[in-house]
Scaffold this active site. Structure first.
Site, short mmCIF file in Angstrom:
data_model
loop_
_atom_site.label_atom_id
_atom_site.label_comp_id
_atom_site.label_asym_id
_atom_site.label_seq_id
_atom_site.Cartn_x
_atom_site.Cartn_y
_atom_site.Cartn_z
N HIS A 46 0.82 -1.22 0.00
CA HIS A 46 0.00 0.00 0.00
C HIS A 46 0.85 1.27 0.00
O HIS A 46 0.35 2.35 -0.30
CB HIS A 46 -0.99 0.00 1.17
CG HIS A 46 -0.40 0.27 2.51
ND1 HIS A 46 -0.13 -0.74 3.42
CD2 HIS A 46 -0.03 1.42 3.13
CE1 HIS A 46 0.36 -0.21 4.52
NE2 HIS A 46 0.45 1.09 4.37
N ASP A 100 0.04 -7.51 1.24
CA ASP A 100 0.54 -6.16 1.49
C ASP A 100 2.06 -6.10 1.58
O ASP A 100 2.61 -5.37 2.41
CB ASP A 100 -0.09 -5.56 2.75
CG ASP A 100 -0.02 -4.04 2.77
OD1 ASP A 100 0.28 -3.45 1.70
OD2 ASP A 100 -0.26 -3.44 3.83
N SER A 148 4.60 2.92 7.72
CA SER A 148 4.29 1.72 6.94
C SER A 148 5.51 1.27 6.16
O SER A 148 6.16 2.05 5.47
CB SER A 148 3.16 1.99 5.96
OG SER A 148 1.92 1.94 6.61
#
Length: 516
Positions: A196, A225, A316
């Site tokens: 992402h 992911d 992230s």
């Protein structure tokens, strides 16, 4: 889905990053040198649909991490002039935490054959101890920071934007739209991050120990992911030493490292709050970015590490490391009402992440275990209506020909109540349990058939063919079996009768069968 939304938050100003790009030697666009303007598109995505054991509504992707403890001095060539906010939340849905067992073990280093045929060593080989530092006055956090910070990178994502006025468009320009973090896996520039973070990118720039590199996307596994990128023309980088996420203890010390709100090289400490947290996220196709509808992706997070080490937007893809400075997880999700740090964050276990990264670097399509069935959830209401002898479980709506389920004799109408001894209360439970295994593993599936419970040994297959179909744009229900509609329609189709379709009774999200 990338790490930041376009709305600015907090006390950080916003600057335009609409700068023209040059051209590289291969003719591809290259980002401008001054590019830290922190504005971008945040990860869309609703939480898992068949959630169990709910906790607080969650804000989606983990991107930056919180506390600014032990932050290194800013590099003079960079200007930290703004901060992007976190993406959309889990759309009010609860984060599901289901205890499952599984995982893929790796050694402290892994060798991988790159697409060109050469061999790449993944993970650092340093045996340096953080507890026996040469500087006896250094704290544990200082020692771990010194060892690990050189291996954590800042990722800036650029997309093509059209500019124009009065309804007339001019030329496209690459604009910085989001940012995230990544972890160096090899000295020649392979970096693991979240899918992402780089989703939709037209160009990437990474910063490693103050040096800026253009980067290419090597490959990704959206359903997990995970993505791998490579810094162009990089050499002599410090790869992070790999730990073992199968050997974690609740309460042990950890550190999160990344670029919270674009603040590079930031660390925060905490503990392992829990292990084996699992979640299915259905990133709804009704999310829009720059006026275009985004594709729908279902992401399965298995056996995640829960931590209270601060994780915020921008973290992230960054590192979760242990007291020895070894990578144990890739920071990915947070659960929060505000979208920022609230003491509950999640990391993808390193054993799972690096196994997928290795497949990607070798030029393979990442694969996962597959049972070969389509499922719907049984609850007390549907059990009573149709006279089932169990009031919860995963109803098998279809069996894929030639699959492990087919070979083991599983049939339409069987209700799965346990998987390898772990209770199955819903279709999501079974999907997560299967995903925690590897292709070729043998599992004990407990089913209820005609009111009788029995155990069936199933050798799990691989979803390689369905992954290939998905990447080519083919809609084949992921190869798991047909998506057969609502549970009541399925029950009537297979002879259970009763019930009106107008009653609205359906135990599966979106009134559709799920694949496993």
């Amino acid at each position: 889905m990338s790490d930041f939304n376009e709305n600015n938050q907090g006390g950080f100003g916003s600057q335009s990053s609409n700068q023209a790009f040059g051209q590289g030697t291969d003719g591809s666009p290259t980002p401008p040198n001054s590019y830290y303007h922190y504005q971008g598109a945040g990860p869309g995505g609703a939480a898992g649909t068949n959630a169990t054991a709910p906790v607080n509504p969650a804000s989606p992707y983990a991107q930056p991490a919180g506390a600014y403890a032990a932050q290194q001095p800013a590099k003079p060539k960079k200007s930290h002039s703004g901060a992007k906010t976190f993406g959309t939340a889990f759309a009010g849905a609860a984060l599901a935490c289901v205890l499952v067992v599984g995982g893929v073990g790796v050694a402290n280093t892994m060798t991988s054959g790159s697409p060109s045929g050469s061999t790449t060593v993944l993970g650092g080989t340093s045996s340096a101890s953080t507890t026996g530092s040469a500087d006896e006055s250094a704290t544990l956090a200082e020692s771990v920071s010194q060892k690990c910070l050189p291996s954590v990178v800042a990722i800036d994502v650029y997309t093509n934007q059209q500019s124009g006025y009065y309804g007339y468009s001019t030329q496209n320009s690459l604009t910085e739209t989001s940012l995230g973090s990544g972890v160096v896996l090899s000295s020649d520039g392979y970096i693991v991050t979240n899918y992402h973070v780089i989703e939709g990118a037209d160009a990437l720039k990474v910063t490693i120990e103050g040096e800026e590199y253009d980067a290419d996307i090597i490959g990704s596994d959206p359903s997990s992911d995970i993505a791998v990128i490579k810094a162009k023309d990089a050499s002599g980088l410090t790869a992070m030493e790999l730990g073992d996420s199968d050997d974690l203890t609740v309460g042990e010390w950890v550190m999160s490292i990344g670029s919270p709100f674009g603040l590079e090289q930031s660390v925060a400490t905490g503990i392992v709050s829990a292990t084996n947290r699992s979640q299915i996220m259905d990133n709804s196709s009704d999310s829009y970015q720059y006026g275009q509808q985004q594709s729908s992706t279902t992401t399965v997070y298995t056996n995640m590490i829960q931590t209270d080490a601060a994780i915020n937007p921008g973290n992230s893809g960054g590192a979760l490391v242990d007291k020895d400075g070894k990578l144990i997880g890739i920071n990915t999700l947070i659960t929060s009402y505000s979208g920022n740090y609230s003491g509950v964050g999640f990391a993808i276990p390193v054993n799972y992440a690096v196994n997928l990264a290795q497949q990607i670097i070798e030029g393979k399509t990442p694969t996962h275990a597959q049972l070969g069935v389509s499922l719907s959830t049984i609850n007390a209401q549907t059990a009573k209506r149709y006279g089932f002898s169990v009031d919860e479980g995963a109803y098998i709506a279809a069996v894929s020909s030639g699959s492990g389920a087919d070979s083991a004799g599983l049939k339409v109408g069987d209700i799965v109540t346990a998987f390898d001894g772990k209770k199955v209360s819903s279709a999501s439970d079974l999907m997560l349990a299967v995903r925690s295994k590897n292709p070729g593993d043998t599992a004990t599936v407990t089913i209820n058939r005609d009111g009788q419970s029995q155990d069936v040994q199933v050798t799990l297959g691989s979803d390689e063919s369905s992954q290939s179909s998905a990447s080519s744009g083919s809609n084949s229900s992921n190869g798991y079996g047909s998506n057969s509609g609502s549970l009541e329609d399925l029950l009537r189709q297979y002879g259970y009768g009763g019930g009106s379709s107008s009653s609205g009774t359906s135990a599966s999200a979106g009134s559709g069968a799920q694949a496993a």
